[in-house]
Design an enzyme around this catalytic site. Structure first.
Site, PDB file in Angstrom:
ATOM      1  N   GLN A 167      67.010 124.570  73.957  1.00 32.50           N
ATOM      2  CA  GLN A 167      66.680 125.986  74.105  1.00 32.50           C
ATOM      3  C   GLN A 167      67.459 126.650  75.244  1.00 32.50           C
ATOM      4  OE1 GLN A 167      64.969 127.729  72.016  1.00 32.50           O
ATOM      5  NE2 GLN A 167      64.348 125.994  70.780  1.00 32.50           N
ATOM      6  N   ASP A 191      57.329 132.311  65.355  1.00 26.99           N
ATOM      7  CA  ASP A 191      58.652 132.877  65.112  1.00 26.99           C
ATOM      8  C   ASP A 191      58.816 132.957  63.599  1.00 26.99           C
ATOM      9  OD1 ASP A 191      61.151 133.819  65.566  1.00 26.99           O
ATOM     10  OD2 ASP A 191      62.011 131.908  66.205  1.00 26.99           O
ATOM     11  N   TRP A 199      66.139 130.076  73.545  1.00 23.96           N
ATOM     12  CA  TRP A 199      65.069 130.880  74.110  1.00 23.96           C
ATOM     13  C   TRP A 199      65.222 131.112  75.611  1.00 23.96           C
ATOM     14  CZ3 TRP A 199      59.684 129.726  76.040  1.00 23.96           C
ATOM     15  CH2 TRP A 199      58.853 130.836  75.908  1.00 23.96           C
ATOM     16  N   TRP A 219      66.950 135.370  67.676  1.00 28.48           N
ATOM     17  CA  TRP A 219      66.794 134.982  69.085  1.00 28.48           C
ATOM     18  C   TRP A 219      66.449 136.179  69.943  1.00 28.48           C
ATOM     19  CZ3 TRP A 219      65.628 130.391  70.222  1.00 28.48           C
ATOM     20  CH2 TRP A 219      66.148 129.317  69.496  1.00 28.48           C
ATOM     21  N   LYS A 242      64.475 115.019  60.558  1.00 30.05           N
ATOM     22  CA  LYS A 242      64.061 114.776  59.190  1.00 30.05           C
ATOM     23  C   LYS A 242      65.242 114.396  58.323  1.00 30.05           C
ATOM     24  CE  LYS A 242      59.859 117.271  58.364  1.00 30.05           C
ATOM     25  NZ  LYS A 242      59.246 118.260  57.479  1.00 30.05           N
ATOM     26  N   PRO A 284      57.578 130.546  70.666  1.00 35.56           N
ATOM     27  CA  PRO A 284      57.058 130.513  69.303  1.00 35.56           C
ATOM     28  C   PRO A 284      57.806 129.522  68.412  1.00 35.56           C
ATOM     29  CG  PRO A 284      58.482 132.410  69.594  1.00 35.56           C
ATOM     30  CD  PRO A 284      58.384 131.745  70.933  1.00 35.56           C
ATOM     31  N   LYS A 293      68.246 111.231  68.278  1.00 36.65           N
ATOM     32  CA  LYS A 293      67.265 112.283  68.152  1.00 36.65           C
ATOM     33  C   LYS A 293      66.573 112.175  66.791  1.00 36.65           C
ATOM     34  CE  LYS A 293      67.188 117.342  68.017  1.00 36.65           C
ATOM     35  NZ  LYS A 293      67.981 118.557  68.193  1.00 36.65           N
TER      36      LYS A 293
END
Length: 1151
Positions: free
Chosen positions: A565, A83, A569, A529, A623, A44, A620
RNA sequence: GGGGCAGUAGCUCAGCUGGUUAGAGCACACGCCUGAUAAGCGUGAGGUCGGGCGUUCAAGUCGCCCCUGCCCCA
């Protein structure tokens, strides 16, 4: 009629509309009901920010396999998820409410003042703030996922599933309350997750001080201990030494002719020290010392003695100042040794009120200075320096330093499952494989108990109630369980999802079963998490509901997220399922659990770990650093940016961060168009000017330019070319590099891939549709027509090989390899099959029908093979080819069955054709050397193959070569031997194994031998070389024979062949060349006249005698090739134009 | 500070378990073709495979050390 393909964006609009109106996604799911399942879990995302290019990557990778598996006959549910809990959401809302503005004070208190009920509502709004953007992007990139039936982590059913999991853990004694040293953010009043802490590390200067700790029994001896956090010294309760190291009491000279006696590690003594006594660290244990400060007495144990700890390194003095409240190692050691704790800086980050006045209330870092001054005044400061090291600050508020702090909290005893987790991990199919033992394995091996609780507001409440009277504690797996226990206080009239959140749930009390008291909930919420890790069962509300659904979709066959992740996750999924679904629980819920294999892996069998989307400098995209372009630029060719004024720019310049400029990467003459509204025409054309990054999506314009536009705060930028679209975007992520390597994203890279794949394939499709329409090709009558034509046989075989390869690779989740195979196939299809077959498509006979049927069949299969990759183009091709109307045809290519090879690929033909293509390439290169244009026929080409035995097999393919090279004949062998020299060299892989050290000598022997003799020997059955160790007989497999052109010949060679040309021309050849030239000129005129492919023309040719001779001789061919009904010839030596030095003139008109 | 991944042509990237002259695309240069046509194709030039040491008959590929970048963790 076969319609041509429109431009990408129009094509995608058309296909999206078709999918939508016909409900194709739903039909795919319905049609596959009851088939074996391929289980996919959607990780999510949080929708409280706009989606970026990295999300495009994950979405297109996630989309590919379900599409593929569906075509392969599986049922693939794709439930979306959101999420919605956690600190990032709270922070966002706090910002929105101005609680984080400069001078706004403590945000935590502001939230409490605002009201938790209001705050929770704001959080929900915030979480779905960009849902629309997410849904638009998801659809646009063709990610098929069921957004209508998404799981949402704050929904009541989800929360209750998480409660069930926590209740299970609590019942098994795996959930405990303890003191834990955490990274604490005093201003935010919260502990931070390791991820958040990691974000905030920064290099800073801190004091580095060495302090005297006089021994109680020998006050003349000072233990020297070192620290970079003077503010923890008042809370010192022990000194730690390494039991194995050697320590010394030594005299060292001080500045003024005197000396002092110190105790520290011997190896680290300063120069000039005189050792008085030596002892091991172990011998020091228990020695008492006077602490530098006595502001309060420690609680919970002894204090102020030396203890042994294995973590103490030979560094600085070899003695570690230990303040258990403010360090993880310290805390562990104190627990172990029964040392008490002192906490003289509070959770607010300030020195406590019981401190002396000079320190009282100081922010902890600010206390460093006064504390050092005080130590100095009292002669306890041995040395003071500054060091540069990295120290964490709040990722949310860059000026707030974090502190380590022992806090009470709830923990999951994950360490008890380390071995099981490792076994589970070992059973997962990781791509790339190194994740298993590397990044993820390491993390599991170093596992520490999961710090579960968060002292925050917007999260899943910890479902534990404690009795105010007797302290009894109970966990509840659901609201129903609470009600059964007599709980009261549920909020009526409040949204049912909110009822299970703070503050409402905190008002629910339960009568204590053990006494007459009342139980109320603990205050904490949990780490979000944990929410996402419960997703395999919580998405269905299991076990309170959805039991069957869960049973069918556990474990997952496939998940995929970015590499960050691993500790997020991937970990929470694996750890929670490892703990929860043991044999007993599985049996209780009817889940398959193979005791032998320990039911592993769970909850995912295969995990494709994705790299990051980077800018053109390899950083990477993020923003905050502004090296970011909107996915819209690729998808729709325009993007919205916020704009500021910058007088340093020229009026037509657009200032933008360097990384962004490089990623947009326009051609030299391309300029972006700038408008204020999204759909405006016209606008300004601007030159991109590299500058400093201006943060979030920000660009700059000259103030005058900005004013002329009406000082907008945002503008739209438009690409000066056709937007590449979703398929091209997807293709980049599949075909540019392996998914787990970082992808440098640029428009240029996308457009390159587009040219190489989409345009090429689109051209072939367009070619087919033109001639299929002209010929009136009807697939219903002529699909699957067998053909013996060699090009047809070849491309069909290549098609079969492609299907085979793509199937094999995708079955192993190898997307990149599959994409490359597709690319190579399309190249062969376009640049060899169509190129060499073109004139076959112009006729009307059987051969034309064979060609059309072959190309039709190949394109139809290609549309299926590419469907998982470029679903839009595939669909458009499939529909235009009339796929749905064919026998057994599905309504959509995505509902079609995955193609099967019609036969085993003809490997021999494939290899022969590859050789012919190589010969063509050599021949063309040789033509380049000859300097005669290809249109001019030559007498012959001589071909010498290194492996002469292949010549015979090539016979059927030779016409392709004569056409391609425009020679009248191709000769193999004997004649050609005049052009070549032979060269022999050892076949290293073969011989190396056999000869070992003799290899070099053998190579030298071959080198010096006469190649022709070696070749003859080999052909006769063996060639013998004499080596030091004796004679060795080499067979054909041991030696590679190569050919190379002899000096002085116009010939070119590779290792496997040489092609030489007869370059001399005679009148006969010249005449034919002239005719070909004429055809070319007439064709150009046809083009100028913009004639259709089937329009007939009348040609009148005036020219010199040579031209007329040629035109007369080759008249039928010229008429045929130019669709001329008549070719009138007239002698005119004075004609104005020039045809190879001959006068000529043309008149062409539509017949 | 620890760990993982990567470093190959101007750029973006391939290169299987070590083995023949290290490949592709783009860009560049030259040329070609053209009944797919504001497309297509060919050829050419361009590389100390980050540096060093080692193992081996043989290293871009294996090992060790160093440098650089990215990511994760502290």
């Amino acid at each position: 009629m076969f319609r041509e393909l429109p431009s990408p964006v129009a094509l995608e609009d058309e296909v999206l509309q078709f999918w939508d109106e016909a409900g194709i996604f739903k039909k795919c799911l319905d049609a596959s009901k009851g088939r074996p399942r391929f289980v996919f879990y959607e990780g999510p995302p949080t929708a409280n920010g706009t989606p970026h290019n990295g999300h495009v990557l994950t979405r297109v990778i996630k989309d590919l396999l379900p599409r593929y598996k569906t075509m392969r006959g599986f049922h693939v549910d794709r439930k979306a998820g959101w999420d919605t809990h956690g600190l990032p959401v709270e922070i966002e809302v706090e910002k929105e409410l101005g609680m984080r503005d400069a001078g706004a004070g403590n945000a935590r208190e502001a939230v409490l003042a605002y009201g938790l009920d209001n705050f929770a509502e704001k959080c929900i709004q915030s979480v779905f703030k960009y849902t629309h953007e997410w849904e638009t992007l998801t659809k646009r990139v063709g990610f098929w996922v069921d957004l209508d039936d998404a799981y949402v982590t704050y929904h009541r059913s989800y929360v209750e599933s998480v409660w069930w999991a926590l209740d299970q853990l609590h019942q098994r004694g795996l959930l405990y309350q303890g003191l834990k040293v955490v990274w604490w953010w005093p201003e935010g009043g919260t502990a931070l997750s390791s991820g958040e802490v990691g974000e905030g590390y920064r290099d800073v200067f801190d004091p580095s001080v060495t302090v005297r700790f006089p021994l109680l029994d020998r006050p003349d001896v000072s233990v020297l201990a070192w620290t970079t956090t003077p503010w923890t010294l008042p809370s010192n309760t022990a000194l730690a030494v390494n039991p194995k190291h050697t320590y010394a009491i030594a005299r060292i000279p001080t500045g003024d002719d005197s000396a002092e006696t110190i105790l520290m590690a011997e190896a680290l003594l300063p120069e000039g020290a005189e050792v008085l006594e030596r002892m091991t660290g172990a011998e020091l244990e228990g020695l008492r010392y006077s602490p530098p400060f006595r502001w309060a007495e420690p609680t919970g144990g002894e204090a102020h003695r030396i203890v042994c700890g294995a973590h103490v390194a030979l560094d600085q003095t070899g003695v570690v100042h230990t303040a258990p409240a403010y360090g993880e190692d310290d805390h562990k050691l104190a627990l172990e040794k029964g040392i008490g704790i002192l906490q003289l800086v509070g959770p607010d980050g300030r020195v406590v009120a019981t401190a002396p006045e000079w320190a009282r209330g100081l922010q902890f870092k600010a206390a460093d200075g006064p504390i050092m001054r005080d130590l100095k005044e009292r002669g306890l400061l041995f040395k003071q320096e500054q060091i540069k090291h990295s120290y964490p600050f709040s990722p949310r508020s860059k000026d707030d330093p974090l502190m380590q702090l022992a806090r009470p909290g709830w923990f999951i005893r994950t360490t008890a499952f380390k071995d099981e987790a490792l076994a589970n991990n070992a059973a997962v199919g990781w791509l790339p494989e190194h994740i298993r033992d590397g990044r993820f394995g390491d993390f599991l091996r170093n596992n520490v108990d999961w710090a579960l609780s968060r002292e925050r507001f917007w999260g899943t409440p910890l479902p534990i109630w404690t009795c105010g009277s007797c302290g009894a504690r109970q966990s509840f797996p659901s609201v129903a369980a609470l009600e059964a226990a007599g709980a009261t206080g549920f909020a009526e009239g409040v949204d049912r999802h909110l009822q299970v959140h703070k503050p409402w749930i905190d008002r629910v009390t339960v009568p204590c079963a053990a006494c007459s008291g009342t139980m109320s909930r603990v205050t904490e919420v949990i780490d979000c998490w944990f929410d996402s890790g419960c997703m395999p069962f919580a998405q269905f509300g299991f076990p309170h509901q959805g039991v069957e659904q869960f049973r069918e979709s556990f474990p997952a066959d496939f998940i995929s997220e970015a590499v960050d992740q691993t500790r997020g996750w991937f970990y929470s999924l694996l750890m929670i399922s490892t703990m929860l679904f043991d044999a007993e629980t599985c049996a209780a819920h009817g889940l398959p659990f193979d005791a032998e294999a320990r039911g592993l892996p769970r909850p995912y069998r295969n995990c494709v770990v994705l790299g990051h989307v980077c800018d053109m400098e390899g950083k990477k995209e993020s923003k905050s650093s502004g090296n970011y372009t909107s996915p819209d630029l690729v998808l729709r060719g325009r993007m919205k940016m916020s704009v500021v004024a910058d007088p340093a720019l020229k009026p037509d310049e657009l200032g933008m961060g360097k990384a962004s400029v490089r990623s947009i990467d326009l051609g030299a003459k391309e300029r972006l168009r700038l408008t204020v509204g999204e759909l405006e025409a016209g606008g300004l054309h601007v030159t991109l000017k590299e500058g400093p990054s201006r943060g979030k999506e920000r660009v700059a314009l000259h103030p005058d330019t900005l004013a002329a536009l009406g000082n907008p705060s945002t503008i739209w930028l438009h690409a000066p070319f056709e937007p590449p679209g979703a398929d091209a975007f997807r293709w980049l992520f599949y075909a540019a590099n392996a998914p787990w390597t970082n992808t440098r994203l640029s428009l240029r890279a996308i457009r390159e891939g587009q040219r190489e794949f989409h345009l090429r394939l689109g051209n072939v499709f367009s070619f087919f549709s033109i001639y299929a329409n002209i010929a009136g090709f009807d697939p219903a009558l002529h699909a699957d027509r067998p053909s013996t034509q060699v090009l047809d046989r070849w491309i069909r075989s290549e098609r079969d090989a492609l299907i085979h390869t793509v199937t094999e690779q995708l079955d192993q989740y190898r997307i990149y390899e599959a994409a490359r195979a597709i690319s190579a196939f399309v190249d062969g299809l376009s640049n060899w099959y169509v190129r060499r077959s073109r004139d076959r498509f112009w006729g009307e006979g059987e051969d034309t029908l064979d060609a059309l049927s072959t190309l039709f069949g190949v394109l139809l299969d290609v549309s299926k093979v590419i469907a998982p990759f470029v679903p839009f183009m595939a669909e458009a091709m499939y529909l235009r080819l009339g796929g749905p109307g064919l026998v057994g045809g599905a309504e959509s290519v995505h509902m079609a069955a995955w193609p099967r090879p019609s036969a085993a690929p003809d490997l021999e033909l494939g290899a022969d054709m590859a050789l012919i293509r190589e010969l063509a390439s050599l021949g063309l290169a040789a033509r380049g050397q000859v300097g005669v244009r290809v249109r001019q026929p030559l007498r012959a080409a001589e071909v010498m193959l290194a492996d002469a035995s292949r010549a015979e097999r090539l016979a059927a393919l030779v016409p392709l070569l004569t056409d391609e090279l425009n020679v009248r004949e191709v000769h193999f062998g004997a004649e050609a031997a005049r052009f070549v020299d032979f060269r022999v060299k050892p076949n290293y892989p073969n011989l190396g194994k056999r000869l070992g050290k003799e290899m070099k000598a053998c190579a030298a022997a071959l080198q010096s031998a006469d190649p022709a003799a070696v070749r003859a020997g080999l052909l006769a059955g063996g060639y013998t070389v004499a080596l030091d160790s004796g004679p060795v007989t080499l067979s054909e497999d041991d030696v590679l024979v190569e050919v190379q052109p002899k000096e002085g010949f116009r010939a070119l060679g590779s290792a496997s062949a040489v092609v030489a040309l007869h370059a001399e021309l005679d009148d006969d050849l010249r005449e034919e060349g002239l005719a070909r030239e004429l055809v070319n000129r007439i064709a150009s005129v046809r083009k100028e006249l913009d004639l259709g492919y089937t329009d007939r023309i009348r040609v009148e040719l005036r020219g010199g005698a040579a031209v007329l001779r040629s035109a007369e001789r080759f008249g039928p061919r010229i008429r045929h090739d130019t669709l001329a009904t008549t070719l009138d010839l007239q002698l005119d030596e004075g004609a104005p134009a020039d045809l190879d030095g001959q006068p000529f003139a043309l008149t062409v008109e539509r017949a």
